[in-house]
Design a protein around this motif. Sequence first.
Motif, PDB file in Angstrom:
ATOM      1  N   LEU A  16      10.350  -2.415   2.549  1.00  9.59           N
ATOM      2  CA  LEU A  16       9.599  -2.596   3.726  1.00  9.59           C
ATOM      3  C   LEU A  16       9.250  -1.273   4.528  1.00  9.59           C
ATOM      4  CD1 LEU A  16      12.101  -4.829   6.235  1.00  9.59           C
ATOM      5  CD2 LEU A  16      10.013  -5.208   5.534  1.00  9.59           C
ATOM      6  N   ALA A  17      10.072  -0.232   4.520  1.00 14.73           N
ATOM      7  CA  ALA A  17       9.651   1.107   4.708  1.00 14.73           C
ATOM      8  C   ALA A  17       8.515   1.595   4.013  1.00 14.73           C
ATOM      9  CB  ALA A  17      10.631   1.982   4.849  1.00 14.73           C
ATOM     10  N   THR A  18       8.403   1.481   2.824  1.00 15.37           N
ATOM     11  CA  THR A  18       7.127   2.097   2.057  1.00 15.37           C
ATOM     12  C   THR A  18       5.910   1.370   2.225  1.00 15.37           C
ATOM     13  OG1 THR A  18       7.834   0.658   0.003  1.00 15.37           O
ATOM     14  CG2 THR A  18       8.789   3.091   0.231  1.00 15.37           C
ATOM     15  N   ALA A  19       5.970   0.011   2.347  1.00 19.98           N
ATOM     16  CA  ALA A  19       4.834  -0.737   2.719  1.00 19.98           C
ATOM     17  C   ALA A  19       4.400  -0.564   4.258  1.00 19.98           C
ATOM     18  CB  ALA A  19       5.203  -2.296   2.351  1.00 19.98           C
ATOM     19  N   GLY A  20       5.418  -0.214   5.118  1.00 21.27           N
ATOM     20  CA  GLY A  20       4.963  -0.270   6.444  1.00 21.27           C
ATOM     21  C   GLY A  20       4.399   1.332   6.800  1.00 21.27           C
ATOM     22  N   VAL A  21       4.543   2.094   5.802  1.00 28.12           N
ATOM     23  CA  VAL A  21       3.804   3.378   5.963  1.00 28.12           C
ATOM     24  C   VAL A  21       2.176   3.228   5.550  1.00 28.12           C
ATOM     25  CG1 VAL A  21       3.597   5.772   4.891  1.00 28.12           C
ATOM     26  CG2 VAL A  21       5.996   4.850   5.567  1.00 28.12           C
ATOM     27  N   VAL A  22       1.879   2.600   4.852  1.00 23.87           N
ATOM     28  CA  VAL A  22       0.326   2.267   4.375  1.00 23.87           C
ATOM     29  C   VAL A  22      -0.535   2.092   5.504  1.00 23.87           C
ATOM     30  CG1 VAL A  22      -0.994   1.371   3.093  1.00 23.87           C
ATOM     31  CG2 VAL A  22       1.008   1.655   2.187  1.00 23.87           C
TER      32      VAL A  22
END
Length: 448
Positions: free
Chosen positions: A364-370
């Motif tokens: 979730l966190a890595t996708a949300g940063v994009v």
Amino acid sequence: MTLNECNASPFSQSQCRVSSTSNLTDMDFFSVLYYRFKKVWKAVRLYLVIAGPGLVVMIADNDAGGITTYAATGAKYGYHLIWFLLLLIPVAYYVQEMTVRLGAVTKRGHAEAIFESFGAFWGWFSLLDLMIVDWLTLVTEFVGMTAALSIFGVPAWLTVILVILLMSIIVLNGRYWTWEKIALGFCLLNLIYIPAAFMVNPSISDIVGQGLIPNLPGGLTNELFFLLMANIGTTIAPWMLFFQQSSVVDKGLQEKDIKMGKIDTFIGSIITVAIAIFIVIVTGTLLNGAPIDDAATAARLLMETNHYIGAFMAIGLFDAGLLGAICISLASSWAFGEIFGWAHSLNTKVKEAPWFYISFIFTLATAGVVPLIPGAPLVLITLFVQVVAVTLLPAALVFLILLLNDKKTMGEYANTRLQNIVSSFIVGSIIILSTMYGVSALFPNIFQ
């Protein structure tokens, strides 16, 4: 006619029943009516217990990328591709009902089933395929959610933080049933496009005349192929196979529940395509010919025409992104748990399955940063992911069909000849369409 006379009569049993029924008193009639109602209500209650995996996976498939695809389809081609969307109802059902049978019989998730049946090479191939598509699709969910709430003045960074916190709370409660009921609540909110479609007062005759008769507006152009591929990719995606099978296992469905599980999936197939059609009707009526790159742009333009319809589109876009993110992130975490042997059930506490929950939050966190990266091509990513998903779909479907033909494992629930014919036709059609799209991309005028 008495019971003994009926038994001795040459009449058929049905005639005897009719004759007997005609002599029923009012009390007898209401007794029969009551018991029939009780039988139907028992079936309804059983369905309500079993319902969940099929409805959630199908409605969640109308995610942020899907809403963008449908909005763009309606704006570009009006009602003309509604017939194509209707064809996707049986396609989605036939693909997903196989995961119900496979999960209920084997009690294994899709990733685990592939590893055990085809070995480590193909297992890792399918898992990496899933991870790439899932992560990219999860990015599109955050793109949709941040864009939707930006219409109401919510900054993107705040949306990302709130969504991650909300989804973590939902998943960390330690109960599959609680998670499923919350997910079904978000599914209900996804129906917000239905009143929006009625509010635009579309022409029924135009919908029937233009939308139900198969046609290819403008000819076989590269743009048309792209949208057809995107519509397939957002209706049937690799993550759906992994998600529904793992959901069936985590919920604990048994072989006796397969019939209701298939009904659940069929109802979900109808609802997801119906919602897609309502979105096409909204944008096809009010935004026909407008340059629509994403659903958020459609919502903003709709607000200029009707504030409430635009708000409905924005709220639906956020809900679609949230529901899609909930399911896609879980599909990845379930698959990781199955492959690495971690505890991977929503019924386990954090201390019992730390890696399952860590992988969920990390994804979730890595996708949300994009979406927070300045200048990131978010619109291109959103549409491109749908095409990537449908391009990689045939490989996932081939594994699924082979697993369903293992009669030693599946027994009476193995694919029938008709199911194999239909499934093979679906795979072949997707391969042909993908190939034609590739050719049209290299030679734009070849089909004109």
